[in-house]
Design an enzyme around this catalytic site. Structure first.
Site, PDB file in Angstrom:
ATOM      1  N   PRO A   1     -15.287 -15.306  -3.506  1.00 17.76           N
ATOM      2  CA  PRO A   1     -14.767 -14.811  -2.226  1.00 17.76           C
ATOM      3  C   PRO A   1     -13.287 -14.453  -2.351  1.00 17.76           C
ATOM      4  CG  PRO A   1     -16.025 -16.835  -1.911  1.00 17.76           C
ATOM      5  CD  PRO A   1     -15.854 -16.649  -3.393  1.00 17.76           C
ATOM      6  N   GLU A   2     -12.950 -13.248  -1.945  1.00 17.23           N
ATOM      7  CA  GLU A   2     -11.570 -12.786  -1.981  1.00 17.23           C
ATOM      8  C   GLU A   2     -10.993 -12.860  -0.565  1.00 17.23           C
ATOM      9  OE1 GLU A   2      -9.780 -11.816  -4.570  1.00 17.23           O
ATOM     10  OE2 GLU A   2     -11.291 -11.688  -6.150  1.00 17.23           O
TER      11      GLU A   2
END
Ligand SMILES: [Zn+2]
Length: 270
Positions: free
Chosen positions: A2-3
Site C-alpha cells: 500500500p502506497e
C-alpha cells in the site's frame, strides 16, 4: 505494498465509521506483526472515543483523548469496517469492536504491518524527522530546489527520501519524473528551479489522481469498500520495460537506482 494513495483512501473510507465511535474491546488473535502490538494500545484504547483519523506519510493516526493508535499496513495489510458477525479469516489478526456493532478488522497475510501507540502530546519516534507531506503547501518546486543545491544524488532518490518528502513511492516517483521530463538518475543539484516547479506539481497531481481513483491496483490491497482502484492501466512508464512510451513510442527502459527498479523513457526524459 500500500502506497500513500491507498493509505489516504483507507483513511477516507474509515473516517465516517470510526470518528465519534467508542472502541469497546480489542480482540487480538495474532499480536506478532512487524512489531508486537503495543501494550499501551491494548491497555488504553478500550473505552476511548475516536476524535479523528489522520494520515501522516503512510501511517494512520487514530486520535483519542488517551493518545493515538499508530497504524501501518506494511506490505499486505488492510483495514475494513465490517458487521461484528462477519466470519473471521486466518489472516484477520486484530478486531476493534466499536459501539456501533461493527468491527474495525485488520487483515494482513504477510504480517509486516503494525499497531503501535503514540502518547498524547508526543510524537512517535517513527514519525520524528519525516519531511513534509507531498500534498501540503510546504512541498513545492522551490523547496526541492533549495534542498538539492550541490547534491550529486540522483533526483529520483531525493524524491523518495522520507526526510525530504514523505510517501512518494517508487511508482509515483517514476510517473512524476516522466511527467516532468526529468531523467531519474540526473544529479539532483543539476535540475533547474523551473523543472523542479514542474516536478512538484506533477507529484501532487499524480498522487491526487491516484487518491481519487482509490490508489493503484496492487496484488494484496483491498480498499475499505472492497473495490480495487484501476490506476495500473494508466501508468506511463512504471512496470512497462520494453513497451512503447505512450508519448513517443520509444521502448521504456529500466535501470536499478538505490536497489529499486527505475523505469523511464530515454527519449522523453533527460
Ligand atoms: Zn517517450
Amino acid at each position: 505494498m500500500p502506497e500513500l494513495p491507498e493509505v489516504e483512501t483507507t483513511r477516507r473510507g474509515l473516517a465516517p465509521h470510526l470518528v465519534g465511535r467508542r472502541v469497546d474491546k480489542l480482540i487480538v488473535r495474532q499480536p506478532r506483526l512487524r512489531w508486537p502490538i503495543a501494550p499501551e494500545l491494548i491497555a488504553l484504547l478500550p473505552g476511548q472515543r475516536v476524535d479523528d483519523i489522520e494520515r501522516r506519510a503512510k501511517y494512520l493516526l487514530v486520535h483519542t483523548q488517551a493518545g493515538s493508535a499508530l497504524l501501518h499496513l506494511g506490505m499486505s495489510g488492510s483495514l475494513r469496517v465490517l458487521p461484528e458477525t462477519t466470519p473471521v479469516g486466518s489472516h484477520d489478526h486484530i478486531d476493534w469492536r466499536l459501539d456501533s456493532g461493527q468491527v474495525l478488522r485488520y487483515t494482513d497475510p504477510r504480517r509486516f504491518g503494525s499497531q503501535l501507540w503514540q502518547n498524547a502530546g508526543e510524537i512517535h519516534p517513527l514519525l520524528a524527522g519525516l519531511g513534509p507531506e507531498p500534498l501540503g503547501d510546504d512541498f513545492d518546486g522551490d523547496y526541492l530546489w533549495h534542498l538539492s543545491r550541490e547534491r550529486k544524488t540522483a533526483v529520483k532518490l531525493l524524491l523518495m527520501d522520507q526526510k525530504i518528502v514523505v510517501g512518494v513511492g517508487n511508482i509515483y516517483a517514476a510517473e512524476a519524473l516522466f511527467a516532468a521530463g526529468i531523467h531519474p538518475s540526473r544529479a539532483a543539484g543539476q535540475v533547474s528551479r523551473a523543472r523542479y516547479a514542474v516536478l512538484a506539481v506533477a507529484v501532487k497531481q499524480i498522487l491526487a489522481y491516484a487518491i481519487g481513483r482509490g490508489g493503484t491496483t496492487l496484488r494484496d490491497f483491498i480498499s475499505p469498500d472492497g473495490q480495487p482502484g484501476y490506476f495500473e492501466q494508466e501508468l506511463f512508464v512504471y512496470g512497462r520495460s520494453g513497451q512503447p512510451c505512450r508519448k513517443c513510442a520509444t521502448p521504456v527502459k529500466v535501470i536499478t537506482l538505490g536497489q529499486r527498479s527505475t523505469f523511464f523513457c530515454p527519449r522523453c526524459q533527460h
